[in-house]
Design an enzyme around this catalytic site. Structure first.
Site, mmCIF file in Angstrom:
data_model
loop_
_atom_site.group_PDB
_atom_site.id
_atom_site.type_symbol
_atom_site.label_atom_id
_atom_site.label_comp_id
_atom_site.label_asym_id
_atom_site.label_seq_id
_atom_site.Cartn_x
_atom_site.Cartn_y
_atom_site.Cartn_z
ATOM 1 C CB SER A 1 -0.961 -0.050 1.188
ATOM 2 O OG SER A 1 -1.967 0.923 1.082
ATOM 3 C CG ASP B 1 8.053 5.277 -11.247
ATOM 4 O OD1 ASP B 1 8.559 4.253 -11.736
ATOM 5 O OD2 ASP B 1 6.848 5.356 -10.928
ATOM 6 C CE LYS C 1 -4.823 -2.207 1.145
ATOM 7 N NZ LYS C 1 -4.855 -0.791 0.729
#
Length: 745
Positions: free
Chosen positions: A462, A473, A487
């Site tokens: 999560s 990224d 999740k």
């Protein structure tokens, strides 16, 4: 012999079935509440579902599995009887009728009480188990079918008790003591079941329906709502003690450091609480009470007084008690907060000092924040302070350890990312109407710009995945470890007329456009996983939402670490083939996985003893292989190895716990990854209490760890970060600049 065994079990008297115990009845307000929940699911959940016969069939199957996951209590005839509702639960749900849920639960309770009392009668009799015959038992409920008859159920339970006896005997328990321990366990399970009430049944039945929408949607009864809020804020108002149920007593498992009870020094681990009073009011006897009801009496507002009547630790006599008074106060659960430490890595004769920040959750005390409390608790504030402390220590780089971090506050994931990147988007969120929000952004210059590594594992979920994915990224940090949980959904907690509903309303997407749902974050450099991703993860959850992607969002990658990944990976692969501690970890995991693959368990004690000896032998050989590679003195024999390392056979903490076929690892997973909290303690949803009377001392805290031996994964992560520091051109000192103007978040 087998015929004699069967003759015995067939003649065991079941007259000790559940003494007339009234069925648990539904409450009048539950009809409206059930309809309220169904309406919220239908109108607000990310996944729309038709309330039809197909859903009804899945609802019935899910509820039965929740009630009896090991297929230990219900008979096939019960299942056939319950099939009358297979296409009716949807219609009944629309009317708010929870009657079938209560009927099935009451049947389960009757079967369970009857069986456990029969188990106790068997153990109290002079019946002797024959440990020499060759028979096996399959404990995994997914590998078994519902038992077709009472006789086969009795034989299954005979085997199950025999298995528990073997486990205890192999742990050097005397046969009489082993029987007494199992009787005690079964008795405790009877007590726990007899304490279930209408609120428990309703919550379980509703959550069977909620789970059909996705694994993270659930109803919190008023009882569990309070603990959910405590878990998120890491604080409560009470006395600061962790409790557990032992026999009929509420026992103090641990006194929380820095809490009111600790500061007053009058409550000790192992004390048994037998009565509770508010201020000068009359004491209320709590022997035999549910632990959450005892907790409710003990918790209370700051500066109020609670009186406790205790049997002091070490005593079993209720004849000698004492009464103490504790002034309640705010209890901060610092053990669940971000913590830091320093590890030293030597590469090619160069010593590097690395800071490690362990982040167990993304927490925030929203109530204190709204009240403008300057000392409100949050992950970002804690990590910011730790960064400053590590700067003072002149560390060369930082490892952010997110292993086992199951997530928490989305706001905190965004704010924490802001400490490490400059301005830009952090995560995209798409709601049920396909509208995409990009409001979660880093707003300020990075507080820390030095070498950074993020460590994840299969239980990182999560908010952890949002944070790790964003830093990956942006090219800000090397992400190391095992593929994360997956999740990628957003839950909203909404109030109901009674309790709360946590339901999935959106999905997360990385700035690259990829969802973290199902796939999670794939590390740049993979390390061994303690958890099998074929068994653990979102992709293995029933009714999980699928992976997908959306358009990427413009963002400016940082001149970071991506250019070094090939070199870092090559160095890592070269190192792990010769690092004794890392090789030992991999070999131990392979050994464990091979042993876990067996489905059926032998009930021949000599076969089990031989298997246990072989297990010890294999572990002993692996340890000596590690020691030889490190130039350490070898253990002369297994006895010396066991003595030095306090190695014991696997403790049988089971009968198994009734209605639970999960391993300890799986229990941990359920407690970490976004599950409704239980009410087992004054602290949190995890029952991780210390052994009776055990306390951590300052000396224990200061004892230096050998990270290479205790945590080879962290050790290797440190080496990877050291490689990164060596490859980067900037001098190490420049990396520890913390912007003085950075606003605490």
């Amino acid at each position: 012999m087998l015929r004699a065994i069967l003759a015995f079990v067939l003649t065991v008297s079941f007259s000790l079935t559940a003494a007339a115990i009234a069925p648990i009845e539904k409450q009048s307000d539950q009809t409206a509440l059930y309809r309220e929940i169904l309406d919220r699911l239908a109108t607000r959940h990310y996944r729309g579902q038709d309330i039809n016969d197909e859903l009804s069939q899945r609802y019935l199957s899910t509820y039965l599995e929740m009630l009896d996951p090991m297929k230990s209590y219900f008979l096939q005839s019960d299942i056939e009887e319950f099939s009358q509702w297979s296409t009716k639960l949807d219609d009944l749900a629309r009317r708010g009728d929870v009657t079938p849920g209560f009927i099935m639960f009451n049947r389960l309770r009757d079967r369970l009480l009857e069986q456990l009392k029969a188990n106790i009668e068997l153990l109290e009799s002079d019946y002797e188990f024959d440990y020499s015959i060759d028979e096996t038992i399959v404990l995994d409920g997914e590998e078994r079918q519902w038992l077709p008859s009472a006789s086969e159920q009795r034989d299954y339970w005979r085997k199950r008790i025999k298995d528990s006896m073997i486990r205890l005997l192999l742990n050097d328990k005397e046969p009489v003591k082993a029987r007494e321990l199992l009787i005690k366990r079964f008795t405790n399970q009877i007590t726990q079941m007899e304490q279930r009430d209408s609120q428990d049944v309703f919550q379980l039945y509703v959550n069977a329906l909620a789970s059909l929408y996705d694994p993270h949607t659930s109803y919190f009864s008023p009882r569990t709502t309070e603990n959910f809020q405590i878990n998120m804020s890491l604080s409560l108002e009470g006395i600061g003690a962790e409790l557990r149920t032992v026999d009929e007593y509420t026992k103090v498992a641990r006194v929380i450091p820095g809490g009111p009870a600790d500061m007053q020094g009058i409550l000790k681990a192992s004390d048994k609480i037998i009565a509770v009073a508010q201020g000068d009011e009359e004491l209320v006897d709590v022997i035999g009470w549910r632990i959450d009801d005892v907790v409710r009496l003990i918790r209370g507002a700051k500066d109020t007084v609670v009186r406790l009547e205790l049997i002091e630790g070490g005593s079993d006599s209720a004849d000698s008690t004492k009464i103490i008074a504790i002034v309640r106060d705010k209890v901060k659960l610092e053990e669940k907060s971000a913590q830091s430490k320093i590890i030293n890595i030597n590469q090619n004769g160069v010593d590097l000092k690395l800071g490690v920040i362990d982040i167990p959750a993304f927490y925030m005390d929203f109530d204190a924040y709204r009240k403008r409390d300057p000392e409100y608790k949050s992950t970002t504030r804690d990590v910011y302070k730790l960064l400053g402390e590590l700067r003072e220590e002149n560390v060369d780089g930082i490892v952010l350890d997110l292993r086992n971090n199951g997530g928490g506050s989305l706001h905190e994931a965004t704010m924490l990312t802001d400490l490490f990147i400059n301005t830009g988007p952090v995560v995209q969120i798409r709601n049920a109407y396909q509208q995409v929000s990009r409001d979660q952004r880093a707003m300020m210059r990075a507080a820390y710009t030095g070498p950074l590594l993020v460590l994840i594992n299969r239980l990182s979920a999560s908010a952890s995945e949002i944070f790790a994915g964003a830093l990956q990224d942006y090219g800000r940090a090397v992400v190391v470890g095992s593929q994360s949980f997956g999740k990628g959904t957003v839950q909203d907690v909404t109030g109901l007329s009674s309790g709360q509903l946590k339901l999935t309303v959106s999905k997360f997407y990385r700035v690259s456009g990829d969802s973290t749902q199902h796939r999670g974050v794939v590390p740049d450099i993979k390390l061994p996983s303690l958890y099998d991703k074929a068994e653990v993860g979102e992709s293995q959850q029933d009714n999980a939402l699928p992976w997908d992607n959306i358009h990427s969002v413009p963002f400016k990658p940082m001149p970071g670490v991506k250019q070094y990944l090939a070199a870092l990976t090559a160095e890592h692969e070269r190192r792990i083939t010769s690092d004794p501690d890392f090789v030992h970890l991999v070999s131990t995991l392979e050994l464990s996985n091979s042993w876990d693959a067996e489905k059926a368990v032998s009930l021949n004690i000599e076969q089990r003893r031989a298997r246990s000896r072989d297990w010890d032998k294999q572990r002993f050989l692996l340890e000596n292989k590690r020691r030889k590679s490190k130039g350490l003195e070898l253990y002369a024999d297994q006895k010396a190895w066991k003595s030095d390392n306090k190695v014991t056979e696997e403790e049988d903490d089971e009968s198994l716990s009734e209605g639970d076929d999960k391993t300890n690892a799986e229990d941990k997973i359920e407690s970490i990854i976004d599950k409704p909290p239980t009410t087992e303690s004054l602290i949190d949803s995890e029952n991780d209490s210390l052994a009776d009377g055990e306390t951590a001392t300052a000396e224990d805290d200061k004892e230096e760890e050998d990270i290479a031996e205790t945590d080879p994964i962290l050790q290797e992560a440190g080496h990877i970060l050291a490689d990164q520091i060596r490859l980067q051109t900037e001098p190490a000192g420049k990396h520890m600049l913390v912007n003085a103007e950075k606003v605490e978040k």
